[in-house]
Scaffold this motif. Structure first.
Motif, PDB file in Angstrom:
ATOM      1  N   GLY A  76      -8.162  -6.134  -3.769  1.00 51.33           N
ATOM      2  CA  GLY A  76      -7.573  -4.870  -3.379  1.00 51.33           C
ATOM      3  C   GLY A  76      -8.584  -3.749  -3.280  1.00 51.33           C
ATOM      4  O   GLY A  76      -9.728  -3.878  -3.732  1.00 51.33           O
ATOM      5  N   GLU A  77      -8.160  -2.652  -2.695  1.00 51.16           N
ATOM      6  CA  GLU A  77      -9.029  -1.496  -2.521  1.00 51.16           C
ATOM      7  C   GLU A  77      -9.473  -0.926  -3.858  1.00 51.16           C
ATOM      8  O   GLU A  77     -10.541  -0.319  -3.981  1.00 51.16           O
ATOM      9  CB  GLU A  77      -8.295  -0.428  -1.703  1.00 51.16           C
ATOM     10  N   ASP A 118       0.815  -1.216   0.000  1.00 49.28           N
ATOM     11  CA  ASP A 118       0.000   0.000   0.000  1.00 49.28           C
ATOM     12  C   ASP A 118       0.847   1.263   0.000  1.00 49.28           C
ATOM     13  O   ASP A 118       0.316   2.369   0.058  1.00 49.28           O
ATOM     14  CB  ASP A 118      -0.960  -0.001   1.202  1.00 49.28           C
ATOM     15  N   LYS A 119       2.173   1.099  -0.063  1.00 50.51           N
ATOM     16  CA  LYS A 119       3.079   2.249  -0.138  1.00 50.51           C
ATOM     17  C   LYS A 119       4.022   2.067  -1.320  1.00 50.51           C
ATOM     18  O   LYS A 119       4.475   0.951  -1.591  1.00 50.51           O
ATOM     19  CB  LYS A 119       3.911   2.398   1.143  1.00 50.51           C
ATOM     20  N   GLU A 177      -1.073  -1.360  -4.145  1.00 53.95           N
ATOM     21  CA  GLU A 177      -2.421  -1.810  -3.847  1.00 53.95           C
ATOM     22  C   GLU A 177      -2.573  -2.084  -2.351  1.00 53.95           C
ATOM     23  O   GLU A 177      -1.720  -2.727  -1.729  1.00 53.95           O
ATOM     24  CB  GLU A 177      -2.718  -3.099  -4.613  1.00 53.95           C
ATOM     25  N   LYS A 178      -3.676  -1.595  -1.780  1.00 55.96           N
ATOM     26  CA  LYS A 178      -4.012  -1.931  -0.402  1.00 55.96           C
ATOM     27  C   LYS A 178      -4.970  -3.115  -0.426  1.00 55.96           C
ATOM     28  O   LYS A 178      -6.065  -3.037  -0.979  1.00 55.96           O
ATOM     29  CB  LYS A 178      -4.668  -0.748   0.311  1.00 55.96           C
TER      30      LYS A 178
END
Length: 417
Positions: free
Chosen positions: A94-95, A40-41, A80-81
């Motif tokens: 994923g989000e 996510d980063k 991707e989170k």
């Protein structure tokens, strides 16, 4: 007809996830693997140096682009989170709404801050687990000390602003308190504030700091902290956090700066899957190959795994390398080697140029301990970057990056009030 490639999905771009990806990519020549890393980063955060970001050093040592680390590795990277894991369907969502099918899944999600349901703590405290939190804390320190400089007299409100309370006597709390003891006093001088007004406290519910280390190490580090002007309040569990006030057993402290380093818990995504078994600490129970119990194709590594040394960066790296060796063996229908926990080395910086470093039963303190700690840092950078870029990242840890006008310039010749 080309053989179907086995899809390996790695979730988490921290120590464990990157170690898995880099080690596994070396097997792509002799095995049919398609490796994808989700994070996510866009960058990797070197948490071991976060305390230096708070105290004015360059964030470039802490923040390294994942794309740079994977530049020469045969690994796909997606920003991707992950919101859900479907073990039965072998699918991660994923989000963004995108779905990621897998044949083998490696969960390296790390941990998140736990506030233990202490009233007001999450609202009024400053966390210390990401570059964003470190920069936010740094800005806050400049604001509160800068506000004291505006006042003509030393009021009770000023004393409240100059009181910094760190909750947690583990490595993060100790490292930050020691560095702040030097940095915040310099900050006060730069703003024309008497540094003698500054108070830095460590509060912990345990009877000693660094309880994971031998008592003799705790005693030596405690002496070093007191020499730097840090106060220790032990056997003091925190009860409540309010604006400008913290309540611990037996006392109330007035402060505008509560820094929470005491609690972590496994990432909440583990529990949300509904497919794993957990120990009393909420960590996923794993088999001898680091697979989640009851699953043949899902590995859990690092902070989320119920292993002996879980919670350490060195353990996450060790876990990642183990899984990277296990998956090719499974593809060849071979039994993976049993996981053997590796006892980590401990190196705790306690102010500039001083550290307590343990290799097994050997203890090195002072400047020699500091040299060992910096060698450990540099060795890690070399494991993920080419030599030149590793050296650049390492050197960034010495560079001051202050945007505050009072601190960017040499200390004023005017005496503190």
């Amino acid at each position: 007809m080309a053989k179907k490639r086995s899809r390996v999905l790695i979730v988490g771009g921290g120590f464990g996830g990157l170690a898995t990806a880099l080690a596994l990519s070396k097997h792509t020549a002799d095995t049919e693997l398609e490796i994808t890393l989700l994070s996510d980063k866009p960058h990797f955060e070197y948490h071991a140096a976060l305390y230096r970001v708070v105290t004015g050093k360059s964030p470039l040592e802490v923040c390294i682009p994942v794309s740079e680390i994977l530049k020469h590795a045969n690994v796909n990277f997606d920003l991707e989170k992950v919101t859900s894991v479907d073990a039965a369907e072998r699918m991660v969502r994923g989000e963004s709404g995108r779905q990621y099918p897998f044949d083998y899944l490696v969960l390296a999600l790390g941990s998140e801050t736990a506030y233990f349901k202490i009233p007001g703590l999450e609202t009024f405290s400053y966390g210390f687990k990401s570059i964003q939190e470190a920069m936010r804390l740094k800005r806050h320190l400049h604001e509160v000390i800068g506000t004291c400089a505006i006042s003509d007299t030393d009021t009770e409100e000023d004393l409240c602003r100059m009181h910094l309370v760190i909750v947690g006597g583990g490595p993060s709390g100790v490292e930050l308190a020691a560095e702040l003891a030097v940095y915040a006093r310099r900050l006060a001088k730069n703003h024309g504030v008497d540094p003698r007004l500054l108070a830095i406290d460590i509060i912990d519910s345990a009877p000693r700091i660094l309880p994971m280390l031998p008592s003799r190490v705790s005693e030596i580090v405690a002496m070093r902290l007191r020499a730097l002007g840090v106060n220790l309040f032990l056997n003091r569990p925190m009860l409540e956090g309010k604006i400008r006030e913290i309540m611990v057993r037996g006392m109330t402290m007035h402060t505008e700066t509560i820094i929470w380093t005491a609690g972590v818990a496994p990432n909440a995504l583990y529990a949300s899957t509904g497919a794993f078994r957990f120990d009393k600490k909420g960590r996923v129970e794993v088999d001898v190959a680091l697979r989640a119990k009851g699953h043949k194709n899902i590995f859990v590594i690092g902070d989320g795994a119920a292993t002996q040394y879980s919670g350490m960066a060195q353990t996450a790296i060790h876990d990642g390398k183990h899984v990277a060796a296990a998956i090719p063996r499974l593809l060849r229908k071979q039994r993976p080697a049993p996981y053997i926990p590796k006892r980590p080395a401990y190196s705790i910086p306690v102010g500039p140029g001083w550290a307590a470093t343990m290799f097994g039963s050997l203890l090195f303190t002072g400047y020699l301990g500091w040299i060992f700690r910096r060698a450990i840092d540099f060795r890690f950078f070399l494991s993920i970057l080419p030599f030149g870029k590793a050296l650049t990242a390492f050197r960034c840890g010495k560079r001051l990056t202050e945007s505050c006008p009072a601190c960017a310039e040499p200390t004023s010749s005017s005496s503190p009030r």
